[in-house]
Write a protein that holds these residues in place. Structure first.
Motif, PDB file in Angstrom:
ATOM      1  N   THR A 149       4.790  51.216  23.408  1.00  0.00           N
ATOM      2  CA  THR A 149       5.320  52.538  24.059  1.00  0.00           C
ATOM      3  C   THR A 149       6.728  52.264  24.209  1.00  0.00           C
ATOM      4  OG1 THR A 149       4.922  51.076  26.242  1.00  0.00           O
ATOM      5  CG2 THR A 149       2.867  52.525  25.070  1.00  0.00           C
ATOM      6  N   ILE A 150       7.365  51.186  24.023  1.00  0.00           N
ATOM      7  CA  ILE A 150       8.720  51.017  24.285  1.00  0.00           C
ATOM      8  C   ILE A 150       9.507  50.544  22.888  1.00  0.00           C
ATOM      9  CG2 ILE A 150       8.603  50.496  26.673  1.00  0.00           C
ATOM     10  CD1 ILE A 150       9.208  47.302  25.608  1.00  0.00           C
ATOM     11  N   ARG A 151      10.860  50.840  23.066  1.00  0.00           N
ATOM     12  CA  ARG A 151      11.594  50.033  21.816  1.00  0.00           C
ATOM     13  C   ARG A 151      13.095  49.472  22.661  1.00  0.00           C
ATOM     14  NH1 ARG A 151      14.857  54.994  19.061  1.00  0.00           N
ATOM     15  NH2 ARG A 151      16.386  55.501  20.632  1.00  0.00           N
ATOM     16  N   LEU A 152      13.609  48.475  21.991  1.00  0.00           N
ATOM     17  CA  LEU A 152      14.837  47.993  22.424  1.00  0.00           C
ATOM     18  C   LEU A 152      16.135  48.311  21.354  1.00  0.00           C
ATOM     19  CD1 LEU A 152      13.793  44.227  23.110  1.00  0.00           C
ATOM     20  CD2 LEU A 152      13.753  46.177  24.484  1.00  0.00           C
ATOM     21  N   ARG A 153      17.189  48.491  22.055  1.00  0.00           N
ATOM     22  CA  ARG A 153      18.147  48.782  21.145  1.00  0.00           C
ATOM     23  C   ARG A 153      19.596  48.151  21.851  1.00  0.00           C
ATOM     24  NH1 ARG A 153      21.608  51.890  23.865  1.00  0.00           N
ATOM     25  NH2 ARG A 153      21.027  53.358  25.381  1.00  0.00           N
ATOM     26  N   PHE A 154      20.507  47.837  20.808  1.00  0.00           N
ATOM     27  CA  PHE A 154      21.575  46.878  21.519  1.00  0.00           C
ATOM     28  C   PHE A 154      22.193  47.967  22.573  1.00  0.00           C
ATOM     29  CE2 PHE A 154      21.315  44.685  17.466  1.00  0.00           C
ATOM     30  CZ  PHE A 154      20.747  43.437  17.993  1.00  0.00           C
ATOM     31  N   VAL A 155      22.853  47.440  23.623  1.00  0.00           N
ATOM     32  CA  VAL A 155      23.769  48.126  24.534  1.00  0.00           C
ATOM     33  C   VAL A 155      24.964  48.422  23.965  1.00  0.00           C
ATOM     34  CG1 VAL A 155      25.041  47.623  26.571  1.00  0.00           C
ATOM     35  CG2 VAL A 155      22.748  46.700  26.364  1.00  0.00           C
ATOM     36  N   GLU A 156      25.384  49.744  24.488  1.00  0.00           N
ATOM     37  CA  GLU A 156      26.649  50.371  23.944  1.00  0.00           C
ATOM     38  C   GLU A 156      27.364  50.627  25.259  1.00  0.00           C
ATOM     39  OE1 GLU A 156      27.586  50.593  21.106  1.00  0.00           O
ATOM     40  OE2 GLU A 156      25.668  50.017  19.729  1.00  0.00           O
ATOM     41  N   PRO A 157      28.751  50.676  25.161  1.00  0.00           N
ATOM     42  CA  PRO A 157      29.674  51.160  26.203  1.00  0.00           C
ATOM     43  C   PRO A 157      28.982  52.476  27.099  1.00  0.00           C
ATOM     44  CG  PRO A 157      30.768  50.337  24.465  1.00  0.00           C
ATOM     45  CD  PRO A 157      29.555  50.495  23.737  1.00  0.00           C
ATOM     46  N   ASP A 158      28.746  53.437  26.403  1.00  0.00           N
ATOM     47  CA  ASP A 158      28.054  54.442  27.080  1.00  0.00           C
ATOM     48  C   ASP A 158      26.853  53.995  28.159  1.00  0.00           C
ATOM     49  OD1 ASP A 158      29.970  56.122  26.059  1.00  0.00           O
ATOM     50  OD2 ASP A 158      28.708  56.992  24.302  1.00  0.00           O
ATOM     51  N   ASP A 159      26.424  52.893  28.076  1.00  0.00           N
ATOM     52  CA  ASP A 159      25.235  52.601  28.715  1.00  0.00           C
ATOM     53  C   ASP A 159      25.731  51.986  30.221  1.00  0.00           C
ATOM     54  OD1 ASP A 159      23.085  53.186  26.881  1.00  0.00           O
ATOM     55  OD2 ASP A 159      23.846  51.339  25.999  1.00  0.00           O
ATOM     56  N   ALA A 160      27.039  51.955  30.384  1.00  0.00           N
ATOM     57  CA  ALA A 160      27.645  51.337  31.495  1.00  0.00           C
ATOM     58  C   ALA A 160      26.873  51.755  32.921  1.00  0.00           C
ATOM     59  CB  ALA A 160      29.274  51.429  31.656  1.00  0.00           C
ATOM     60  N   GLU A 161      26.990  53.078  33.001  1.00  0.00           N
ATOM     61  CA  GLU A 161      26.516  53.631  34.039  1.00  0.00           C
ATOM     62  C   GLU A 161      24.970  53.602  34.514  1.00  0.00           C
ATOM     63  OE1 GLU A 161      26.536  58.383  36.010  1.00  0.00           O
ATOM     64  OE2 GLU A 161      27.970  57.719  34.504  1.00  0.00           O
ATOM     65  N   TRP A 211      33.165  45.053  30.377  1.00  0.00           N
ATOM     66  CA  TRP A 211      32.200  43.930  29.903  1.00  0.00           C
ATOM     67  C   TRP A 211      31.477  44.263  28.747  1.00  0.00           C
ATOM     68  CZ3 TRP A 211      27.473  42.312  29.211  1.00  0.00           C
ATOM     69  CH2 TRP A 211      27.203  41.144  29.389  1.00  0.00           C
ATOM     70  N   ILE A 212      31.045  45.468  28.696  1.00  0.00           N
ATOM     71  CA  ILE A 212      30.088  45.649  27.268  1.00  0.00           C
ATOM     72  C   ILE A 212      31.057  45.592  26.240  1.00  0.00           C
ATOM     73  CG2 ILE A 212      28.708  47.267  26.291  1.00  0.00           C
ATOM     74  CD1 ILE A 212      27.710  48.299  29.091  1.00  0.00           C
ATOM     75  N   LYS A 213      32.038  46.223  26.360  1.00  0.00           N
ATOM     76  CA  LYS A 213      33.133  46.089  25.218  1.00  0.00           C
ATOM     77  C   LYS A 213      33.530  44.719  24.879  1.00  0.00           C
ATOM     78  CE  LYS A 213      35.354  50.654  26.062  1.00  0.00           C
ATOM     79  NZ  LYS A 213      36.454  51.167  26.673  1.00  0.00           N
ATOM     80  N   GLU A 214      33.253  43.747  25.762  1.00  0.00           N
ATOM     81  CA  GLU A 214      33.886  42.169  25.441  1.00  0.00           C
ATOM     82  C   GLU A 214      32.453  41.635  24.607  1.00  0.00           C
ATOM     83  OE1 GLU A 214      35.458  40.458  28.991  1.00  0.00           O
ATOM     84  OE2 GLU A 214      36.903  42.089  28.966  1.00  0.00           O
ATOM     85  N   TYR A 215      31.358  42.174  25.530  1.00  0.00           N
ATOM     86  CA  TYR A 215      29.884  41.667  24.986  1.00  0.00           C
ATOM     87  C   TYR A 215      29.875  42.007  23.404  1.00  0.00           C
ATOM     88  CZ  TYR A 215      25.345  42.665  23.224  1.00  0.00           C
ATOM     89  OH  TYR A 215      24.423  42.936  22.368  1.00  0.00           O
ATOM     90  N   LYS A 216      30.190  43.107  22.951  1.00  0.00           N
ATOM     91  CA  LYS A 216      30.040  43.494  21.492  1.00  0.00           C
ATOM     92  C   LYS A 216      30.534  42.693  20.695  1.00  0.00           C
ATOM     93  CE  LYS A 216      27.792  47.048  20.525  1.00  0.00           C
ATOM     94  NZ  LYS A 216      26.533  47.059  20.523  1.00  0.00           N
ATOM     95  N   LYS A 218      26.410  35.489  19.462  1.00  0.00           N
ATOM     96  CA  LYS A 218      26.498  34.479  20.424  1.00  0.00           C
ATOM     97  C   LYS A 218      25.543  35.133  21.763  1.00  0.00           C
ATOM     98  CE  LYS A 218      30.801  32.375  19.139  1.00  0.00           C
ATOM     99  NZ  LYS A 218      32.395  32.453  19.629  1.00  0.00           N
ATOM    100  N   GLU A 219      25.400  36.346  21.470  1.00  0.00           N
ATOM    101  CA  GLU A 219      24.653  36.889  22.753  1.00  0.00           C
ATOM    102  C   GLU A 219      24.090  38.377  22.210  1.00  0.00           C
ATOM    103  OE1 GLU A 219      25.902  38.634  27.257  1.00  0.00           O
ATOM    104  OE2 GLU A 219      27.163  37.034  26.147  1.00  0.00           O
ATOM    105  N   TYR A 220      23.005  38.696  22.912  1.00  0.00           N
ATOM    106  CA  TYR A 220      22.241  39.963  22.543  1.00  0.00           C
ATOM    107  C   TYR A 220      21.728  40.533  23.831  1.00  0.00           C
ATOM    108  CZ  TYR A 220      22.154  37.826  17.786  1.00  0.00           C
ATOM    109  OH  TYR A 220      22.852  37.323  16.767  1.00  0.00           O
ATOM    110  N   TYR A 221      22.175  41.839  23.992  1.00  0.00           N
ATOM    111  CA  TYR A 221      21.975  42.508  25.041  1.00  0.00           C
ATOM    112  C   TYR A 221      21.290  43.905  24.739  1.00  0.00           C
ATOM    113  CZ  TYR A 221      23.004  43.821  30.115  1.00  0.00           C
ATOM    114  OH  TYR A 221      23.001  44.298  31.491  1.00  0.00           O
ATOM    115  N   PHE A 222      20.245  44.232  25.492  1.00  0.00           N
ATOM    116  CA  PHE A 222      19.321  45.604  24.756  1.00  0.00           C
ATOM    117  C   PHE A 222      19.035  46.610  25.999  1.00  0.00           C
ATOM    118  CE2 PHE A 222      17.750  41.981  22.244  1.00  0.00           C
ATOM    119  CZ  PHE A 222      18.003  42.393  20.907  1.00  0.00           C
ATOM    120  N   ILE A 223      18.893  47.812  25.596  1.00  0.00           N
ATOM    121  CA  ILE A 223      18.424  48.587  26.663  1.00  0.00           C
ATOM    122  C   ILE A 223      17.075  48.801  26.264  1.00  0.00           C
ATOM    123  CG2 ILE A 223      18.526  51.138  27.005  1.00  0.00           C
ATOM    124  CD1 ILE A 223      21.120  49.786  28.263  1.00  0.00           C
TER     125      ILE A 223
END
Length: 176
Positions: free
Chosen positions: A6-18, A46-51, A58-63
């Motif tokens: 029922t779900i999926r994971l995708r990498f965070v993008e700067p547009d996800d900040a809000e 922070w997200i731009k630096e994370y990318k 070195k790190e993975y962040y998902f929505i």
């Protein structure tokens, strides 16, 4: 992109900040999280630096999104990679009220699928606040091994063998 029933994971993008900032500032979800300042531009930066850390492995962040309509329902992050132990920590695990019924199980199993099958980690290390009873119970049921505790946290390790056992037991949640 990682999918389950029922779900999926995708990498965070700067547009996800809000969306992320909204989750992290919501008192229903932030009780066991580190504090965050209410600044969407700081979150976006922070997200731009994370990318760059993502590109370097070195790190993975998902929505976390509902699969049926791609509505974001949460976040989860893999970080604190310990090279000599081939281990990772995971956290920033937040699911909002729009989550699917089994989003917690599905997202945890997708984290482990990604970490153990794709990245080839040998274990996970993480801590859970003692007051966070439901998350403590969840990890214990999933087969996490308690390694110790202090006044605030219980410390766990989780291994690919436990993931493989759970993968068989929870197969109905993982069929995409």
């Amino acid at each position: 992109m990682l999918y389950s029933k029922t779900i999926r994971l995708r990498f965070v993008e700067p547009d996800d900040a809000e969306f992320i900032l909204g989750l992290r500032l919501d008192i229903r979800y932030n009780q066991y999280l580190s504090t965050t300042i209410n600044d969407v531009n700081a979150q976006r930066n922070w997200i731009k630096e994370y990318k760059s850390r993502e590109r370097e492995g070195k790190e993975y962040y998902f929505i976390i999104e509902r699969k049926i309509d791609e509505i974001p329902i949460g976040t989860v992050r893999l970080y604190d990679f310990i090279e000599q132990a081939n281990s990772f920590c995971w956290g920033s695990w937040i699911l909002n009220e729009d989550k699917t019924r089994f989003a917690a199980i599905e997202s945890a199993m997708l984290v482990y699928r990604f970490a153990f099958e794709e990245v080839q980690f040998s274990r996970s290390h993480f801590d859970v606040r003692k007051e966070n009873k439901s998350v403590l119970s969840f990890h214990r049921k999933m087969g996490a091994k308690e390694m110790g505790e202090d006044e605030l946290n219980v410390y766990f390790h989780y291994f690919p063998e436990s993931y493989r056992e759970q993968k068989v037991k929870l197969k109905r949640f993982l069929i995409s």
